[in-house]
Design a protein around this motif. Sequence first.
Motif, PDB file in Angstrom:
ATOM      1  N   GLY A 157       3.617  11.661  12.650  1.00 32.40           N
ATOM      2  CA  GLY A 157       3.910  11.209  11.293  1.00 32.40           C
ATOM      3  C   GLY A 157       2.700  11.163  10.375  1.00 32.40           C
ATOM      4  O   GLY A 157       2.852  11.175   9.165  1.00 32.40           O
ATOM      5  N   ILE A 158       1.481  11.085  10.942  1.00 32.65           N
ATOM      6  CA  ILE A 158       0.296  11.038  10.085  1.00 32.65           C
ATOM      7  C   ILE A 158      -0.383  12.400   9.973  1.00 32.65           C
ATOM      8  O   ILE A 158      -1.429  12.519   9.338  1.00 32.65           O
ATOM      9  CB  ILE A 158      -0.716   9.998  10.607  1.00 32.65           C
ATOM     10  CG1 ILE A 158      -1.281  10.428  11.964  1.00 32.65           C
ATOM     11  CG2 ILE A 158      -0.098   8.607  10.682  1.00 32.65           C
ATOM     12  CD1 ILE A 158      -2.472   9.605  12.415  1.00 32.65           C
ATOM     13  N   MET A 159       0.174  13.408  10.598  1.00 32.80           N
ATOM     14  CA  MET A 159      -0.456  14.734  10.606  1.00 32.80           C
ATOM     15  C   MET A 159       0.095  15.595   9.468  1.00 32.80           C
ATOM     16  O   MET A 159       1.300  15.602   9.206  1.00 32.80           O
ATOM     17  CB  MET A 159      -0.222  15.427  11.949  1.00 32.80           C
ATOM     18  CG  MET A 159      -0.891  16.791  12.064  1.00 32.80           C
ATOM     19  SD  MET A 159      -0.716  17.546  13.696  1.00 32.80           S
ATOM     20  CE  MET A 159       1.060  17.809  13.757  1.00 32.80           C
ATOM     21  N   ASP A 160      -0.784  16.310   8.834  1.00 35.36           N
ATOM     22  CA  ASP A 160      -0.401  17.284   7.817  1.00 35.36           C
ATOM     23  C   ASP A 160      -0.029  18.577   8.537  1.00 35.36           C
ATOM     24  O   ASP A 160      -0.886  19.251   9.103  1.00 35.36           O
ATOM     25  CB  ASP A 160      -1.558  17.507   6.855  1.00 35.36           C
ATOM     26  CG  ASP A 160      -1.202  18.468   5.733  1.00 35.36           C
ATOM     27  OD1 ASP A 160      -0.037  18.906   5.659  1.00 35.36           O
ATOM     28  OD2 ASP A 160      -2.100  18.781   4.926  1.00 35.36           O
ATOM     29  N   VAL A 186      -1.885  10.740  23.552  1.00 38.30           N
ATOM     30  CA  VAL A 186      -1.655  10.910  22.117  1.00 38.30           C
ATOM     31  C   VAL A 186      -0.863  12.189  21.912  1.00 38.30           C
ATOM     32  O   VAL A 186      -1.282  13.270  22.364  1.00 38.30           O
ATOM     33  CB  VAL A 186      -2.983  10.954  21.345  1.00 38.30           C
ATOM     34  CG1 VAL A 186      -2.729  11.213  19.867  1.00 38.30           C
ATOM     35  CG2 VAL A 186      -3.751   9.656  21.530  1.00 38.30           C
ATOM     36  N   VAL A 187       0.258  12.076  21.222  1.00 36.44           N
ATOM     37  CA  VAL A 187       1.179  13.205  21.070  1.00 36.44           C
ATOM     38  C   VAL A 187       1.348  13.509  19.589  1.00 36.44           C
ATOM     39  O   VAL A 187       1.676  12.621  18.795  1.00 36.44           O
ATOM     40  CB  VAL A 187       2.546  12.889  21.717  1.00 36.44           C
ATOM     41  CG1 VAL A 187       3.509  14.051  21.505  1.00 36.44           C
ATOM     42  CG2 VAL A 187       2.369  12.594  23.188  1.00 36.44           C
ATOM     43  N   PHE A 188       1.103  14.753  19.210  1.00 34.74           N
ATOM     44  CA  PHE A 188       1.331  15.212  17.839  1.00 34.74           C
ATOM     45  C   PHE A 188       2.539  16.137  17.744  1.00 34.74           C
ATOM     46  O   PHE A 188       2.781  16.726  16.690  1.00 34.74           O
ATOM     47  CB  PHE A 188       0.100  15.943  17.307  1.00 34.74           C
ATOM     48  CG  PHE A 188      -1.098  15.059  17.089  1.00 34.74           C
ATOM     49  CD1 PHE A 188      -1.184  14.270  15.955  1.00 34.74           C
ATOM     50  CD2 PHE A 188      -2.109  15.000  18.021  1.00 34.74           C
ATOM     51  CE1 PHE A 188      -2.282  13.459  15.746  1.00 34.74           C
ATOM     52  CE2 PHE A 188      -3.212  14.189  17.825  1.00 34.74           C
ATOM     53  CZ  PHE A 188      -3.296  13.406  16.686  1.00 34.74           C
ATOM     54  N   THR A 189       3.279  16.308  18.848  1.00 34.77           N
ATOM     55  CA  THR A 189       4.438  17.200  18.862  1.00 34.77           C
ATOM     56  C   THR A 189       5.683  16.446  18.439  1.00 34.77           C
ATOM     57  O   THR A 189       5.723  15.208  18.434  1.00 34.77           O
ATOM     58  CB  THR A 189       4.646  17.795  20.261  1.00 34.77           C
ATOM     59  OG1 THR A 189       4.771  16.727  21.205  1.00 34.77           O
ATOM     60  CG2 THR A 189       3.473  18.675  20.647  1.00 34.77           C
ATOM     61  N   ARG A 207       9.583   7.569  12.947  1.00 31.55           N
ATOM     62  CA  ARG A 207       8.263   7.654  13.565  1.00 31.55           C
ATOM     63  C   ARG A 207       7.528   6.333  13.408  1.00 31.55           C
ATOM     64  O   ARG A 207       6.888   5.832  14.336  1.00 31.55           O
ATOM     65  CB  ARG A 207       7.449   8.762  12.907  1.00 31.55           C
ATOM     66  CG  ARG A 207       8.008  10.145  13.133  1.00 31.55           C
ATOM     67  CD  ARG A 207       7.011  11.183  12.653  1.00 31.55           C
ATOM     68  NE  ARG A 207       7.672  12.467  12.480  1.00 31.55           N
ATOM     69  CZ  ARG A 207       7.913  13.014  11.300  1.00 31.55           C
ATOM     70  NH1 ARG A 207       7.567  12.392  10.211  1.00 31.55           N
ATOM     71  NH2 ARG A 207       8.507  14.183  11.213  1.00 31.55           N
ATOM     72  N   ALA A 208       7.613   5.755  12.198  1.00 31.60           N
ATOM     73  CA  ALA A 208       6.934   4.488  11.984  1.00 31.60           C
ATOM     74  C   ALA A 208       7.530   3.397  12.846  1.00 31.60           C
ATOM     75  O   ALA A 208       6.823   2.539  13.371  1.00 31.60           O
ATOM     76  CB  ALA A 208       7.020   4.102  10.509  1.00 31.60           C
ATOM     77  N   ALA A 209       8.845   3.427  13.025  1.00 29.85           N
ATOM     78  CA  ALA A 209       9.478   2.418  13.856  1.00 29.85           C
ATOM     79  C   ALA A 209       9.045   2.557  15.301  1.00 29.85           C
ATOM     80  O   ALA A 209       8.739   1.582  15.991  1.00 29.85           O
ATOM     81  CB  ALA A 209      11.002   2.529  13.737  1.00 29.85           C
ATOM     82  N   GLY A 210       9.006   3.805  15.789  1.00 31.33           N
ATOM     83  CA  GLY A 210       8.560   4.011  17.161  1.00 31.33           C
ATOM     84  C   GLY A 210       7.125   3.617  17.351  1.00 31.33           C
ATOM     85  O   GLY A 210       6.732   3.107  18.397  1.00 31.33           O
ATOM     86  N   MET A 211       6.304   3.849  16.350  1.00 30.69           N
ATOM     87  CA  MET A 211       4.893   3.528  16.464  1.00 30.69           C
ATOM     88  C   MET A 211       4.684   2.028  16.530  1.00 30.69           C
ATOM     89  O   MET A 211       3.717   1.544  17.092  1.00 30.69           O
ATOM     90  CB  MET A 211       4.159   4.107  15.258  1.00 30.69           C
ATOM     91  CG  MET A 211       2.648   4.185  15.421  1.00 30.69           C
ATOM     92  SD  MET A 211       1.905   4.825  13.949  1.00 30.69           S
ATOM     93  CE  MET A 211       2.737   6.400  13.841  1.00 30.69           C
ATOM     94  N   ASP A 248       0.848  -1.174   0.000  1.00 30.23           N
ATOM     95  CA  ASP A 248       0.000   0.000   0.000  1.00 30.23           C
ATOM     96  C   ASP A 248       0.888   1.228   0.000  1.00 30.23           C
ATOM     97  O   ASP A 248       2.107   1.145  -0.071  1.00 30.23           O
ATOM     98  CB  ASP A 248      -0.924  -0.006   1.222  1.00 30.23           C
ATOM     99  CG  ASP A 248      -2.264   0.618   0.898  1.00 30.23           C
ATOM    100  OD1 ASP A 248      -3.285   0.083   1.350  1.00 30.23           O
ATOM    101  OD2 ASP A 248      -2.287   1.632   0.184  1.00 30.23           O
ATOM    102  N   VAL A 249       0.275   2.387   0.099  1.00 34.06           N
ATOM    103  CA  VAL A 249       1.032   3.618   0.045  1.00 34.06           C
ATOM    104  C   VAL A 249       1.724   3.856   1.371  1.00 34.06           C
ATOM    105  O   VAL A 249       1.266   3.408   2.416  1.00 34.06           O
ATOM    106  CB  VAL A 249       0.114   4.811  -0.294  1.00 34.06           C
ATOM    107  CG1 VAL A 249      -0.406   4.675  -1.684  1.00 34.06           C
ATOM    108  CG2 VAL A 249      -1.018   4.897   0.690  1.00 34.06           C
ATOM    109  N   PRO A 250       2.864   4.566   1.380  1.00 33.64           N
ATOM    110  CA  PRO A 250       3.564   4.828   2.635  1.00 33.64           C
ATOM    111  C   PRO A 250       2.808   5.804   3.504  1.00 33.64           C
ATOM    112  O   PRO A 250       1.931   6.525   3.039  1.00 33.64           O
ATOM    113  CB  PRO A 250       4.893   5.441   2.152  1.00 33.64           C
ATOM    114  CG  PRO A 250       4.583   5.994   0.817  1.00 33.64           C
ATOM    115  CD  PRO A 250       3.548   5.096   0.221  1.00 33.64           C
ATOM    116  N   PRO A 251       3.108   5.840   4.802  1.00 32.88           N
ATOM    117  CA  PRO A 251       2.431   6.791   5.685  1.00 32.88           C
ATOM    118  C   PRO A 251       2.764   8.214   5.301  1.00 32.88           C
ATOM    119  O   PRO A 251       3.824   8.489   4.737  1.00 32.88           O
ATOM    120  CB  PRO A 251       2.976   6.442   7.071  1.00 32.88           C
ATOM    121  CG  PRO A 251       4.267   5.750   6.806  1.00 32.88           C
ATOM    122  CD  PRO A 251       4.101   5.032   5.516  1.00 32.88           C
TER     123      PRO A 251
END
Length: 848
Positions: A783-786, A762-765, A56-60, A41-44
């Motif tokens: 990583g998923i935030m615009d 949940v952290v977006f920073t 970020r993906a690894a940490g998630m 599928d498409v990357p994050p």
Amino acid sequence: MENPGYRTGSFDSLHHSSEDDDDDEMVDIAGATLDFSTTDDVPPLGTGSYEESSSRAAGMNGAGPSKLMDPLEDPLPGVGTYEDFNTIDWVREKSKDRDRHREITKKSRQSTVALLHSVSDAFSGWLLMLLVGLMSGALAGGIDIAAHWLTDLKGGVCLIGFWFNHEHCCWTSNETTFQERDRCPQWQSWAELITGTSEGPFAYIMNYLMYIVWALLFALLAVTLVRAFAPYACGSGIPEIKTILSGFIIRGYLGKWTLIIKTITLVLAVSSGLSLGKEGPLVHVACCCANILCHLFTKYRKNEAKRREVLSAAAAVGVSVAFGAPIGGVLFSLEEVSYYFPLKTLWRSFFAALVAAFTLRSINPFGNSRLVLFYVEFHAPWHLVELAPFILLGIFGGLWGALFIKANIAWCRIRKSTRLGHYPVIEVLVVAAVTALIAYPNSYTRMSGAELISELFNDCSLLDSSQLCGYKQPVNVSETGAGNSLADRPAGEGLYTALWQLALALIFKMMITVITFGMKVPSGLFIPSMAVGAIAGRLLGVGMEQLAYYNHDWLIFKGWCTPGADCITPGLYAMVGAAACLGGVTRMTVSLVVIMFELTGGLEYIVPLMAATMTSKWVADAFGREGIYEVSQVSRREKKQKPRRSEPRPDAQTPMLLPPQAHIRLNGYPFLEPKEEFDHSSLAVDVMRPRRGDPALAVLTQDGMTVGEVETVVESTHYSGFPVVVSQESQRLVGFVLRRDLLISIDNARKRQEGIVSASQVVFTEHTPPQPPEGPPPLRLRGIMDLSPFTVTDHTPMDITVDIFRKLGLRQCLVTHNGRLLGIITKKDILKHMAQISNRDPDSILFN
């Protein structure tokens, strides 16, 4: 962003159960199937470098900081994809492709293998265009040959080989003459086979009955196959192609089942004698080919914006193989269909159209060693005085276009609001029976649309046996004209008979086309519209010819039309009339003129075509500025509901929930028409949500919410995305996160990352704030935030906002005041606002 199509809850609810999937999911417009057990599928969505996204993906996923995941090889499944009946984020898709290209370019300097990969990546677009052209050209050639054969099968069969059509069967016959070109012993009518005679009333009745039986059989097969296997195969497909190219997702519409069934049923529908053409649906066929072939290349399979560049080129290929007009196809895609058409797409469209035209020419389906469908050889030049009748044909074309659109929309509303819409098979059979019953006695309605147009475009010669050439023979040689041209001659009995038949055929074609277009079979509008215009043009051309013959001393003819000269060419009037009526229905201009002179080879008649086409557009625009593919508004009581994900989708086992044959507005698709002007003085604050008195906008904070609180917000709303702010008090905007990506990431973290529970923060920073020593680990979702959502201020004029949405292809835009978030504007909000100020029903915009 209101989206009732999403189901709240866990990540598992975002995709179908296995029993609801069908094979064409693998080739649909939205990409691969949502099988999240794989990583294809498409990357994050990443806003920084690839290394940052990887960490970020690894940490998630619970991996240590030393283990980096390559987003091109191990993406978080599902993130960055789109749900059915949603609009893609053009900006995100282009940014994703730009980052991918930069990464490949950087790696190409490090090794030879990476350099070869970079070269192959750059060459993949041209290779894909080559394959699209070859596949589309081959399919179009097969459709032409099969349709010609089945059409002739209604009249008889070839004794030396049933697979030969009438023309091929009689090629080797020595008994054919100029007067009886269609007579040969190798071809026998059904009356000859059954009764042994071809003359007399009984033979006529037998041929009449067999004609109706074959027509009903072909129509029944066509509508049954469409209804049973591929509901999206009906209609012309151009309205949906325009909507898909604007960024809309219609799963399965460009799938392999749709391609197979549309190819088969298109041949059957055309052969049944219904008043429809195969040229428009060939655009849909070419786009299906392109969408399927896109899955061979990762660059196009995983990026919706890149895939739409290919589909734009495929639309050009469709017109190229439909008419043998590669240049006109490119202009058609640019003028009429495409939403985003960069210069690179122009070059590739030209190349693909060239390959498709070459492939079609190699197959030679027309048997005339020419690529064009209606080759003309007019010898007489047109005169300046003839611009008046040409403009008159343009006026007729504009009036016919406006009348047809209004009548067809009225009939579509009757079909939707009455029980007629519940019986599509019966409707098709009844229309096919009525068409065959009325068409057979008249030779001009009995023949196929393409054959009729070719007959009307024909310029008479001395040996021509057509009724349209039933002139009185010249008394002496001096009246035969000079060179290859024939002098204008007085009309004979044969011509008068042909004119009466053509007048009846004109009335019949105008009425039956209104009812036929929109039924549950593949149906194009190009050929029927051209046939109406060609009949009107030929009638006017013959009238002008006789007027000039008997009154050559009039002032308007004096000086250029002398006795014994070839002054008027009726076939030219038919060609101009065909362009005028097609322009009145579709509102095409530049591409139509180019298609017409490529279609006929009449390069010297561009000025008459331009004059008639522009006149047609002006007249039709006086009654409504939109063509047949964009027009119409469905009333509130006719409103269709979007299927929820808990309901079965339109696939091979279910009835069609969304009839794709109708027009863009009639279906409620979110399409911002580039030709429509916005001249209202409203501001962004007048259109945004929440409105006055509505609940506050649902937002997420960047570091102050737990997983449980985020899930509660998601479950209690139906929005497709959520703005992220610093805090509930400040409301200063940080970014934007999509509902789908949020649910997928949380569900994935709960399954694969140890310690993630409802109490996890949940952290977006970028940096994780200090956590309690005994508390659960935080969930990082930056990583998923615009981080760069498009914003406008509350005082931005709406005409500017509409231009931003059109030119950037936005799904949504946030509204701020002094940096504080006020609300959100979606494409659906804009369409509803534009409908409201135009006194249309805003609730007819059904999708987002």
